[in-house]
Design a protein around this motif. Structure first.
Motif, PDB file in Angstrom:
ATOM      1  N   ASP A 149       0.805  -1.221   0.000  1.00  0.00           N
ATOM      2  CA  ASP A 149       0.000   0.000   0.000  1.00  0.00           C
ATOM      3  C   ASP A 149       0.838   1.271   0.000  1.00  0.00           C
ATOM      4  O   ASP A 149       0.296   2.364  -0.162  1.00  0.00           O
ATOM      5  CB  ASP A 149      -0.924   0.035   1.220  1.00  0.00           C
ATOM      6  CG  ASP A 149      -1.938  -1.080   1.201  1.00  0.00           C
ATOM      7  OD1 ASP A 149      -2.438  -1.404   0.109  1.00  0.00           O
ATOM      8  OD2 ASP A 149      -2.215  -1.636   2.272  1.00  0.00           O
ATOM      9  N   GLY A 150       2.130   1.152   0.256  1.00  0.00           N
ATOM     10  CA  GLY A 150       3.006   2.318   0.296  1.00  0.00           C
ATOM     11  C   GLY A 150       2.920   3.104   1.583  1.00  0.00           C
ATOM     12  O   GLY A 150       3.463   4.202   1.666  1.00  0.00           O
ATOM     13  N   ASP A 151       2.246   2.535   2.613  1.00  0.00           N
ATOM     14  CA  ASP A 151       2.080   3.299   3.850  1.00  0.00           C
ATOM     15  C   ASP A 151       2.900   2.766   5.024  1.00  0.00           C
ATOM     16  O   ASP A 151       2.725   3.206   6.156  1.00  0.00           O
ATOM     17  CB  ASP A 151       0.607   3.393   4.239  1.00  0.00           C
ATOM     18  CG  ASP A 151      -0.034   2.043   4.493  1.00  0.00           C
ATOM     19  OD1 ASP A 151       0.652   0.996   4.369  1.00  0.00           O
ATOM     20  OD2 ASP A 151      -1.238   2.024   4.806  1.00  0.00           O
ATOM     21  N   ALA A 152       3.799   1.819   4.762  1.00  0.00           N
ATOM     22  CA  ALA A 152       4.672   1.311   5.812  1.00  0.00           C
ATOM     23  C   ALA A 152       5.973   0.801   5.195  1.00  0.00           C
ATOM     24  O   ALA A 152       5.991   0.337   4.049  1.00  0.00           O
ATOM     25  CB  ALA A 152       3.993   0.192   6.595  1.00  0.00           C
ATOM     26  N   LEU A 153       7.028   0.900   5.970  1.00  0.00           N
ATOM     27  CA  LEU A 153       8.344   0.422   5.558  1.00  0.00           C
ATOM     28  C   LEU A 153       8.770  -0.706   6.484  1.00  0.00           C
ATOM     29  O   LEU A 153       8.449  -0.696   7.676  1.00  0.00           O
ATOM     30  CB  LEU A 153       9.379   1.553   5.654  1.00  0.00           C
ATOM     31  CG  LEU A 153       9.104   2.782   4.798  1.00  0.00           C
ATOM     32  CD1 LEU A 153       9.944   3.954   5.280  1.00  0.00           C
ATOM     33  CD2 LEU A 153       9.390   2.474   3.345  1.00  0.00           C
ATOM     34  N   LEU A 154       9.515  -1.661   5.944  1.00  0.00           N
ATOM     35  CA  LEU A 154      10.137  -2.708   6.741  1.00  0.00           C
ATOM     36  C   LEU A 154      11.643  -2.492   6.626  1.00  0.00           C
ATOM     37  O   LEU A 154      12.208  -2.640   5.543  1.00  0.00           O
ATOM     38  CB  LEU A 154       9.750  -4.094   6.236  1.00  0.00           C
ATOM     39  CG  LEU A 154      10.352  -5.272   6.991  1.00  0.00           C
ATOM     40  CD1 LEU A 154       9.929  -5.258   8.463  1.00  0.00           C
ATOM     41  CD2 LEU A 154       9.966  -6.586   6.322  1.00  0.00           C
ATOM     42  N   VAL A 155      12.251  -2.112   7.742  1.00  0.00           N
ATOM     43  CA  VAL A 155      13.675  -1.793   7.758  1.00  0.00           C
ATOM     44  C   VAL A 155      14.409  -2.934   8.459  1.00  0.00           C
ATOM     45  O   VAL A 155      14.172  -3.195   9.644  1.00  0.00           O
ATOM     46  CB  VAL A 155      13.930  -0.455   8.491  1.00  0.00           C
ATOM     47  CG1 VAL A 155      15.401  -0.084   8.435  1.00  0.00           C
ATOM     48  CG2 VAL A 155      13.062   0.652   7.891  1.00  0.00           C
ATOM     49  N   SER A 156      15.262  -3.626   7.717  1.00  0.00           N
ATOM     50  CA  SER A 156      16.041  -4.730   8.278  1.00  0.00           C
ATOM     51  C   SER A 156      17.415  -4.198   8.637  1.00  0.00           C
ATOM     52  O   SER A 156      18.121  -3.642   7.788  1.00  0.00           O
ATOM     53  CB  SER A 156      16.158  -5.867   7.267  1.00  0.00           C
ATOM     54  OG  SER A 156      14.874  -6.408   7.001  1.00  0.00           O
ATOM     55  N   VAL A 157      17.771  -4.356   9.911  1.00  0.00           N
ATOM     56  CA  VAL A 157      19.000  -3.750  10.435  1.00  0.00           C
ATOM     57  C   VAL A 157      19.831  -4.775  11.194  1.00  0.00           C
ATOM     58  O   VAL A 157      19.341  -5.822  11.612  1.00  0.00           O
ATOM     59  CB  VAL A 157      18.693  -2.571  11.386  1.00  0.00           C
ATOM     60  CG1 VAL A 157      17.860  -1.496  10.693  1.00  0.00           C
ATOM     61  CG2 VAL A 157      18.022  -3.045  12.669  1.00  0.00           C
ATOM     62  N   ASP A 158      21.091  -4.430  11.385  1.00  0.00           N
ATOM     63  CA  ASP A 158      21.926  -5.110  12.360  1.00  0.00           C
ATOM     64  C   ASP A 158      21.919  -4.201  13.578  1.00  0.00           C
ATOM     65  O   ASP A 158      22.491  -3.107  13.546  1.00  0.00           O
ATOM     66  CB  ASP A 158      23.338  -5.306  11.826  1.00  0.00           C
ATOM     67  CG  ASP A 158      24.189  -6.157  12.754  1.00  0.00           C
ATOM     68  OD1 ASP A 158      23.648  -6.760  13.707  1.00  0.00           O
ATOM     69  OD2 ASP A 158      25.412  -6.219  12.520  1.00  0.00           O
ATOM     70  N   GLN A 159      21.203  -4.613  14.611  1.00  0.00           N
ATOM     71  CA  GLN A 159      21.064  -3.821  15.832  1.00  0.00           C
ATOM     72  C   GLN A 159      22.270  -4.070  16.725  1.00  0.00           C
ATOM     73  O   GLN A 159      22.559  -5.195  17.091  1.00  0.00           O
ATOM     74  CB  GLN A 159      19.782  -4.211  16.571  1.00  0.00           C
ATOM     75  CG  GLN A 159      19.582  -3.523  17.907  1.00  0.00           C
ATOM     76  CD  GLN A 159      19.281  -2.043  17.761  1.00  0.00           C
ATOM     77  OE1 GLN A 159      18.401  -1.656  17.006  1.00  0.00           O
ATOM     78  NE2 GLN A 159      20.018  -1.225  18.476  1.00  0.00           N
ATOM     79  N   VAL A 160      22.962  -2.995  17.092  1.00  0.00           N
ATOM     80  CA  VAL A 160      24.068  -3.069  18.032  1.00  0.00           C
ATOM     81  C   VAL A 160      23.536  -2.596  19.377  1.00  0.00           C
ATOM     82  O   VAL A 160      23.089  -1.460  19.503  1.00  0.00           O
ATOM     83  CB  VAL A 160      25.253  -2.190  17.572  1.00  0.00           C
ATOM     84  CG1 VAL A 160      26.355  -2.191  18.613  1.00  0.00           C
ATOM     85  CG2 VAL A 160      25.766  -2.663  16.221  1.00  0.00           C
ATOM     86  N   GLY A 161      23.541  -3.469  20.368  1.00  0.00           N
ATOM     87  CA  GLY A 161      22.975  -3.111  21.664  1.00  0.00           C
ATOM     88  C   GLY A 161      21.470  -3.247  21.633  1.00  0.00           C
ATOM     89  O   GLY A 161      20.908  -4.007  20.843  1.00  0.00           O
ATOM     90  N   VAL A 162      20.815  -2.481  22.492  1.00  0.00           N
ATOM     91  CA  VAL A 162      19.357  -2.572  22.619  1.00  0.00           C
ATOM     92  C   VAL A 162      18.669  -1.613  21.656  1.00  0.00           C
ATOM     93  O   VAL A 162      19.238  -0.585  21.278  1.00  0.00           O
ATOM     94  CB  VAL A 162      18.909  -2.280  24.068  1.00  0.00           C
ATOM     95  CG1 VAL A 162      19.565  -3.260  25.023  1.00  0.00           C
ATOM     96  CG2 VAL A 162      19.202  -0.854  24.487  1.00  0.00           C
TER      97      VAL A 162
END
Length: 146
Positions: free
Chosen positions: A108-121
């Motif tokens: 729908d173009g109204d949300a993003l899915l951001v895949s990250v390497d999380q460092v810490g919390v």
């Protein structure tokens, strides 16, 4: 208690943030990408953030066109703070960085899915994920195939 992440300074020619009524203000975001976004009344799109290798959901942030542009071009997750009315790069103050592996736009173009390497919390409370409070489910599916 963790230190809140620092605002982005000098990252955008206009420090005023998103515009009302879901309109995008000038940004360096690719116009073809910007045309696909469906923003809320504040000009923002929800960004669901997950750990790239496990799929663990970490948090939800908000991006306008420029925050998305900065995220895509720097490889560092950049958000619009609705409470502080400024940009912030996750980890600049706290040290709990998010290094971006990919960004996907929903159908729908109204949300993003951001895949990250999380460092810490990821959570400002000091928890790994903002989704650490389980709520009791008393109805619904009880098993596979039900």
């Amino acid at each position: 208690m963790p230190v809140p992440d620092a605002p982005v300074t000098g990252a955008h020619p206009s420090p005023t943030g998103p515009t009302p009524a879901g309109t995008a203000r000038p940004s360096r975001l690719d116009p073809a990408v910007a045309a696909r976004l469906k923003r809320d009344a504040d000009g923002l799109v929800a960004a669901v953030v997950r750990q790239y290798d496990t799929g663990e959901v970490l948090m939800v942030g908000w991006m306008d066109d420029e925050a998305l542009h900065l995220t895509l071009t720097t490889g560092r997750a950049t958000y619009w703070s609705r409470s502080r009315q400024e940009y912030w790069v996750k980890g600049d103050t706290s040290g709990h960085h998010q290094y971006v592996h990919s960004v996907a736009l929903d159908c729908d173009g109204d949300a993003l899915l951001v895949s990250v390497d999380q460092v810490g919390v990821a959570c400002h409370t000091g928890e790994r994920t903002c989704f650490h409070t389980e709520l009791p489910v008393t109805g619904g599916v009880t098993g596979a195939g039900s």
